[in-house]
Design an enzyme around this catalytic site. Structure first.
Site, mmCIF file in Angstrom:
data_model
loop_
_atom_site.group_PDB
_atom_site.id
_atom_site.type_symbol
_atom_site.label_atom_id
_atom_site.label_comp_id
_atom_site.label_asym_id
_atom_site.label_seq_id
_atom_site.Cartn_x
_atom_site.Cartn_y
_atom_site.Cartn_z
ATOM 1 N N GLY A 148 -1.826 3.794 -43.823
ATOM 2 C CA GLY A 148 -0.717 4.266 -44.637
ATOM 3 C C GLY A 148 0.197 3.138 -45.069
ATOM 4 N N LYS B 236 -3.224 4.817 -38.513
ATOM 5 C CA LYS B 236 -3.698 5.740 -37.491
ATOM 6 C C LYS B 236 -5.202 5.549 -37.311
ATOM 7 C CE LYS B 236 -0.279 9.353 -38.417
ATOM 8 N NZ LYS B 236 -0.096 10.748 -38.898
ATOM 9 N N TYR C 272 -8.360 15.505 -61.650
ATOM 10 C CA TYR C 272 -7.335 14.547 -62.028
ATOM 11 C C TYR C 272 -7.784 13.768 -63.262
ATOM 12 C CZ TYR C 272 -3.216 12.046 -60.048
ATOM 13 O OH TYR C 272 -1.968 11.549 -59.777
ATOM 14 N N GLY D 188 -4.700 8.491 -54.871
ATOM 15 C CA GLY D 188 -4.624 7.903 -53.536
ATOM 16 C C GLY D 188 -5.606 8.525 -52.562
ATOM 17 N N ASP E 21 -5.261 8.962 -49.433
ATOM 18 C CA ASP E 21 -4.607 9.900 -48.518
ATOM 19 C C ASP E 21 -4.474 11.280 -49.137
ATOM 20 O OD1 ASP E 21 -2.817 8.868 -50.404
ATOM 21 O OD2 ASP E 21 -1.088 8.986 -49.058
ATOM 22 N N ASP F 190 2.797 16.479 -48.178
ATOM 23 C CA ASP F 190 2.646 15.413 -47.186
ATOM 24 C C ASP F 190 3.940 14.612 -47.149
ATOM 25 O OD1 ASP F 190 1.873 13.377 -45.513
ATOM 26 O OD2 ASP F 190 -0.059 13.037 -46.473
ATOM 27 N N THR G 72 6.131 8.129 -46.366
ATOM 28 C CA THR G 72 6.932 7.181 -47.130
ATOM 29 C C THR G 72 7.219 7.745 -48.512
ATOM 30 O OG1 THR G 72 5.885 5.357 -45.931
ATOM 31 C CG2 THR G 72 7.044 4.808 -47.960
#
Length: 240
Positions: free
Chosen positions: A9, A14, A89, A96, A98, A119, A122
């Site tokens: 991230g 993680k 998309y 991204g 994530d 989510d 940041t």
């Protein structure tokens, strides 16, 4: 099948082990200790079938070379790999990793539902996945800690604060005004999405998910480590 999951991230990394879809042995790492930490996993489990990586930071190729050496197959998440969702998309190459993983995690957890994944990291991302598995797209906003930092950075005198559970509805000190403005502003933002999309079930994940779940009146789901859950499924899907 024994796989290693790596979620890189913007703030931290993680790491977790997955036996098929079952996730265990989680660790929070950083870029300086990452190879050492992964080495402990390699020795403990004697290598992996797949190493699946979600990378929003863009780490060095040397790191990927190392990860390749401890597995049979390395999978870097992007819109160009085999996915159990349909990416709608318009610029899939900019999507991204994530966000892809969280969408896959939501699809696996709620296969018959329209899902909106929020989510809280940041950045705050809000992504929409239909019951047919179509990733429709979503929106990106500033995360909670980023809002506090931005207010301090781009003003001359406002202090840098952190979130707290106690804040007024209307601030009568500058500190209270910042706390109320940022926390309530984020709550009103998310509640606006929930009202605008009643046909979607909202799923919260990320570091601030519980903080906001406790403050909203709307019914939502909280799924811990949705990105890792999506990574586990992507590792299985791309193993062969």
């Amino acid at each position: 099948m024994l796989n290693l999951l790596v979620d890189i991230g913007n703030t931290s990394i993680k790491i977790a082990v997955a036996s098929d879809e079952n996730i265990c042995d989680e660790l929070r790492s950083d870029i300086d200790s990452f190879i050492t930490d992964v080495g402990v996993y390699k020795d403990k489990y004697n290598g992996f079938d797949v190493v699946a990586v979600s990378d929003v930071r863009g780490v060095s190729e040397d790191l990927y070379l190392y990860l390749s050496s401890i597995c049979t197959k390395l999978v870097k998440v992007g819109s160009d790999i085999n996915l159990p969702i349909n990416i709608k998309y318009n610029t899939p190459h900019t999507l991204g990793a994530d966000r892809i993983c969280a969408a896959v995690g939501a699809r696996m957890a709620f296969p018959a539902k329209n899902c909106a994944v929020v989510d809280f990291g940041t950045a705050i991302t809000i992504d929409f996945i239909t019951s047919d598995g179509d990733f429709l797209g979503g929106n990106i906003s500033l995360g909670l800690s980023t809002r506090f930092k931005a207010l301090n950075t781009f003003t001359g005198k406002l202090p840098l604060l952190e979130k707290c559970d106690s804040y007024p509805q209307i601030g009568k000190t500058t500190n209270d005004a910042i706390q109320a403005g940022i926390v309530l502003g984020t709550i009103f933002e998310i509640e606006g999405y929930i009202r605008a999309y009643p046909e979607f079930d909202f799923i919260f994940t990320g570091g601030d998910a519980i903080f906001f779940a406790e403050k909203l009146k709307s019914p939502i789901f909280v799924v811990y480590n949705l990105v890792l859950k999506g990574l586990a499924q992507i590792a299985i899907t791309n193993a062969f």
